[in-house]
Design an enzyme around this catalytic site. Structure first.
Site, PDB file in Angstrom:
ATOM      1  N   ASP A 296       0.737  -1.119  -0.138  1.00 22.91           N
ATOM      2  CA  ASP A 296       0.036  -0.151  -0.118  1.00 22.91           C
ATOM      3  C   ASP A 296       0.932   1.156   0.035  1.00 22.91           C
ATOM      4  O   ASP A 296       2.128   1.268   0.557  1.00 22.91           O
ATOM      5  CB  ASP A 296      -0.782  -0.063   1.180  1.00 22.91           C
ATOM      6  CG  ASP A 296      -1.930   0.859   1.076  1.00 22.91           C
ATOM      7  OD1 ASP A 296      -2.258   1.409   0.023  1.00 22.91           O
ATOM      8  OD2 ASP A 296      -2.906   0.635   2.029  1.00 22.91           O
ATOM      9  N   GLU A 353      -4.109   4.685  -6.639  1.00 24.05           N
ATOM     10  CA  GLU A 353      -5.065   5.245  -5.708  1.00 24.05           C
ATOM     11  C   GLU A 353      -5.380   6.558  -5.934  1.00 24.05           C
ATOM     12  O   GLU A 353      -4.431   7.498  -6.301  1.00 24.05           O
ATOM     13  CB  GLU A 353      -4.287   5.015  -4.133  1.00 24.05           C
ATOM     14  CG  GLU A 353      -4.063   3.901  -3.742  1.00 24.05           C
ATOM     15  CD  GLU A 353      -3.685   4.095  -2.300  1.00 24.05           C
ATOM     16  OE1 GLU A 353      -4.136   3.395  -1.164  1.00 24.05           O
ATOM     17  OE2 GLU A 353      -2.522   4.563  -2.060  1.00 24.05           O
TER      18      GLU A 353
HETATM   19  P1  C2E Z   1      -5.162   3.664   2.412  1.00 23.02           P
HETATM   20  O1  C2E Z   1      -5.344   2.367   2.445  1.00 23.02           O
HETATM   21  O2  C2E Z   1      -4.104   4.115   1.545  1.00 23.02           O
HETATM   22  O3  C2E Z   1      -6.588   3.956   1.634  1.00 23.02           O
HETATM   23  C1  C2E Z   1      -6.945   5.115   0.772  1.00 23.02           C
HETATM   24  C2  C2E Z   1      -7.465   6.364   1.280  1.00 23.02           C
HETATM   25  O4  C2E Z   1      -7.669   7.162   0.425  1.00 23.02           O
HETATM   26  C3  C2E Z   1      -8.840   6.001   1.930  1.00 23.02           C
HETATM   27  O5  C2E Z   1      -9.085   7.027   3.026  1.00 23.02           O
HETATM   28  C4  C2E Z   1      -9.719   6.456   0.891  1.00 23.02           C
HETATM   29  O6  C2E Z   1     -10.949   6.956   1.307  1.00 23.02           O
HETATM   30  C5  C2E Z   1      -8.999   7.800   0.370  1.00 23.02           C
HETATM   31  N1  C2E Z   1      -9.349   7.780  -0.999  1.00 23.02           N
HETATM   32  C6  C2E Z   1      -9.898   7.279  -2.041  1.00 23.02           C
HETATM   33  N2  C2E Z   1      -9.960   7.697  -3.243  1.00 23.02           N
HETATM   34  C7  C2E Z   1      -9.520   9.007  -3.123  1.00 23.02           C
HETATM   35  C8  C2E Z   1      -9.583  10.049  -3.903  1.00 23.02           C
HETATM   36  O7  C2E Z   1      -9.940   9.988  -4.989  1.00 23.02           O
HETATM   37  N3  C2E Z   1      -9.008  11.451  -3.431  1.00 23.02           N
HETATM   38  C9  C2E Z   1      -8.687  11.544  -2.199  1.00 23.02           C
HETATM   39  N4  C2E Z   1      -8.112  12.457  -1.658  1.00 23.02           N
HETATM   40  N5  C2E Z   1      -8.739  10.362  -1.319  1.00 23.02           N
HETATM   41  C10 C2E Z   1      -9.229   8.886  -1.824  1.00 23.02           C
HETATM   42  P2  C2E Z   1      -9.441   6.581   4.548  1.00 23.02           P
HETATM   43  O8  C2E Z   1     -10.711   5.744   4.283  1.00 23.02           O
HETATM   44  O9  C2E Z   1      -9.663   7.927   5.222  1.00 23.02           O
HETATM   45  O10 C2E Z   1      -8.247   5.699   5.070  1.00 23.02           O
HETATM   46  C11 C2E Z   1      -7.201   6.128   5.402  1.00 23.02           C
HETATM   47  C12 C2E Z   1      -6.162   5.232   5.666  1.00 23.02           C
HETATM   48  O11 C2E Z   1      -6.684   4.448   7.063  1.00 23.02           O
HETATM   49  C13 C2E Z   1      -6.143   4.021   4.845  1.00 23.02           C
HETATM   50  O12 C2E Z   1      -5.250   4.713   3.646  1.00 23.02           O
HETATM   51  C14 C2E Z   1      -5.316   3.154   5.398  1.00 23.02           C
HETATM   52  O13 C2E Z   1      -4.004   3.191   5.642  1.00 23.02           O
HETATM   53  C15 C2E Z   1      -5.904   3.452   7.104  1.00 23.02           C
HETATM   54  N6  C2E Z   1      -6.952   2.316   7.119  1.00 23.02           N
HETATM   55  C16 C2E Z   1      -8.486   2.517   6.793  1.00 23.02           C
HETATM   56  N7  C2E Z   1      -9.160   1.344   7.075  1.00 23.02           N
HETATM   57  C17 C2E Z   1      -8.156   0.361   7.682  1.00 23.02           C
HETATM   58  C18 C2E Z   1      -8.311  -0.635   8.436  1.00 23.02           C
HETATM   59  O14 C2E Z   1      -9.318  -1.667   8.453  1.00 23.02           O
HETATM   60  N8  C2E Z   1      -7.125  -1.326   9.043  1.00 23.02           N
HETATM   61  C19 C2E Z   1      -6.100  -0.551   9.165  1.00 23.02           C
HETATM   62  N9  C2E Z   1      -4.862  -1.004   9.683  1.00 23.02           N
HETATM   63  N10 C2E Z   1      -5.823   0.655   8.328  1.00 23.02           N
HETATM   64  C20 C2E Z   1      -6.978   1.021   7.676  1.00 23.02           C
HETATM   65 MG    MG Z   2      -2.964   3.950   0.030  1.00 24.21          MG
HETATM   66 MG    MG Z   3      -4.897   0.442   1.697  1.00 22.08          MG
END
Ligand code: C2E
Ligand code: MG
Ligand code: MG
Length: 398
Positions: A296, A353
């Site tokens: 990731d 992403e």
């Molecule tokens: P990640 O795994 O790299 O997830 C991608 C993040 O980018 C997600 O934020 C998603 O909502 C956001 N995103 C997707 N498409 C776009 C776009 O077009 N533009 C922008 N600006 N953002 C976009 P989210 O959901 O806030 O999650 C943030 C991070 O939190 C994730 O990054 C991941 O590292 C962590 N995370 C989320 N769910 C879990 C989980 O169940 N377990 C763990 N350990 N970490 C999690």
């Molecule tokens: Mg990511």
């Molecule tokens: Mg991810």
């Protein structure tokens, strides 16, 4: 907020360019404007102001104290709410300075290349409100340990899902599960506000279990509606330190009637840094059991290519920081090209992403990336909304 309510300070050593900035601000109806001809004078003025300016428009290249040093002082002493950079310098350098300013905790509206025009200035100032929005979200930063623990135990932490579409035919073939805290009052809290709290409290493994279980349950429900999707689930770094993790995850997916080959576990580069030997053993065993493994946020960690090449990854996710704006920024495009090249040679699938625009989609498609994830296709949504969301999506023309 209209621009007329903004408080702006212009810091520019060049007399003509400073007057030009003031004139353009007047044309944009910005009423509260201050000016300074160098960094020291600006700092003195800022310290005397009763109300800090919303935006300091700062020239980077100034004799004496340059804009970079000036921004450092502004950030440390909290002398302004936000900054916008003005410069004729290389965009890559502007990017570096923006990153630095953000790391200092300053709100960065962006940068404007000289010569200043009314349009450029307006565009950057209008971003003030967007950045306010982001900060409002950050107010939730102090989630207490007790609250986070109770949320997890009480089933308030649930997966939302964001589709991944193939560039080739536009078809949605997978989803990433992203943790959301659905508070009883209907408020949705994003993971950046609570995941670190759970991890610090030793609840990382419990979070991963909870996400994997719920995501598998959703997968089976969609299959009942004839929608077959691969699942991607984020795995916390500490999970990889548990020798029993591979057996445990196999058990969870099997209990839900899901094949590990339909599940991709996402790990960040930094999670390999804690104890590489242990981490590698767990990853190898997960792979042995058939799980897909994804790197990731590729490119944002500090692992070496040698380390990465030793992990049996099946997929590489290009971080959104490189995707966003890549069609206009040759350096970002270069990083993407190199990442895709590496992935091809290691025979990894590739997911971009944060794909937000048609231009980004087209560029990545032409460079041979496998899958796209991002707001262009859909935002993350609750499981019950996913099928309708996928139905609405239409791939852009190539
Ligand atoms: P990640 O795994 O790299 O997830 C991608 C993040 O980018 C997600 O934020 C998603 O909502 C956001 N995103 C997707 N498409 C776009 C776009 O077009 N533009 C922008 N600006 N953002 C976009 P989210 O959901 O806030 O999650 C943030 C991070 O939190 C994730 O990054 C991941 O590292 C962590 N995370 C989320 N769910 C879990 C989980 O169940 N377990 C763990 N350990 N970490 C999690
Ligand atoms: Mg990511
Ligand atoms: Mg991810």
């Amino acid at each position: 907020m209209t621009l007329s309510a903004l408080r702006v300070m212009v810091v520019e050593d060049h007399g003509f360019q400073r007057r030009m900035a003031l004139r353009l601000l007047a044309e944009l109806d910005v009423e509260h404007v201050q000016e300074a001809a160098d960094g020291n004078a600006a700092l003195t003025m800022l310290e005397q102001l009763l109300q800090p300016p919303d935006v300091v428009l700062v020239d980077l290249d100034m004799p004496g104290m340059d804009g970079i040093e000036f921004i450092g002082h502004v950030a440390q002493r909290r002398l302004a709410r936000g900054v916008a950079l003005v410069s004729a310098l290389d965009p890559a350098l502007l990017n570096t300075v923006q990153t630095m300013a953000r790391a200092y905790g300053l709100r960065v509206l962006g940068s404007v290349e000289k010569p200043l025009t009314s349009d450029k200035l307006q565009a950057v100032l209008l971003r003030y409100e967007d950045t306010l929005h982001v900060d409002a979200d950050d107010d939730e930063a102090d989630v207490s340990v007790e609250d986070a623990r109770a949320a997890l135990a009480g089933g308030e932490i649930v997966p939302w899902f964001q589709p991944q579409a193939e560039f080739g035919n536009g078809k949605v073939v997978g989803v990433e599960a992203l943790a959301r805290w659905q508070r009883p009052d209907g408020h949705i809290v994003r993971p950046l506000h609570f995941i670190h709290v759970l991890e610090r409290e030793g609840l990382a493994a419990a979070l991963t279990d909870c996400m994997l279980e719920q995501a598998c349950a959703w997968k089976r429900r969609w299959e009942g509606d004839d929608l077959r999707l691969k699942l991607s689930v984020n795995v916390s770094p500490t999970t990889l330190q548990d020798p029993a993790a591979a057996d445990h995850y196999q058990q969870i997916v099997r209990d839900h009637g899901v094949d590990p080959a339909d599940v991709v576990l996402e790990v960040t580069e930094s999670s390999l840094m804690t104890d590489p030997a242990r981490g590698l053993a767990v990853l190898a065993r997960l792979r042995l059991k058939g799980f897909g493994l994804s790197i990731d946020d590729f490119g944002t960690g500090y692992s070496s290519l040698a380390q990465l090449s030793q992990v049996p990854f099946t997929e590489l996710k290009i971080d959104q920081g490189f995707v966003s704006g890549a069609p206009q920024q040759p350096r970002k495009r270069a990083v993407i090209e190199a990442s895709l090249d590496l992935a091809r040679k290691l025979q990894l699938d590739t997911v971009a992403e944060g794909v937000e625009t048609v231009e980004e989609w087209q560029m990545l498609a032409s460079l041979g990336c496998t899958m796209a994830q991002g707001y262009l296709i859909a935002q993350p949504v609750p499981g019950e909304e996913l099928p309708a969301m996928i139905d609405r999506w239409r791939r852009p023309e190539h």
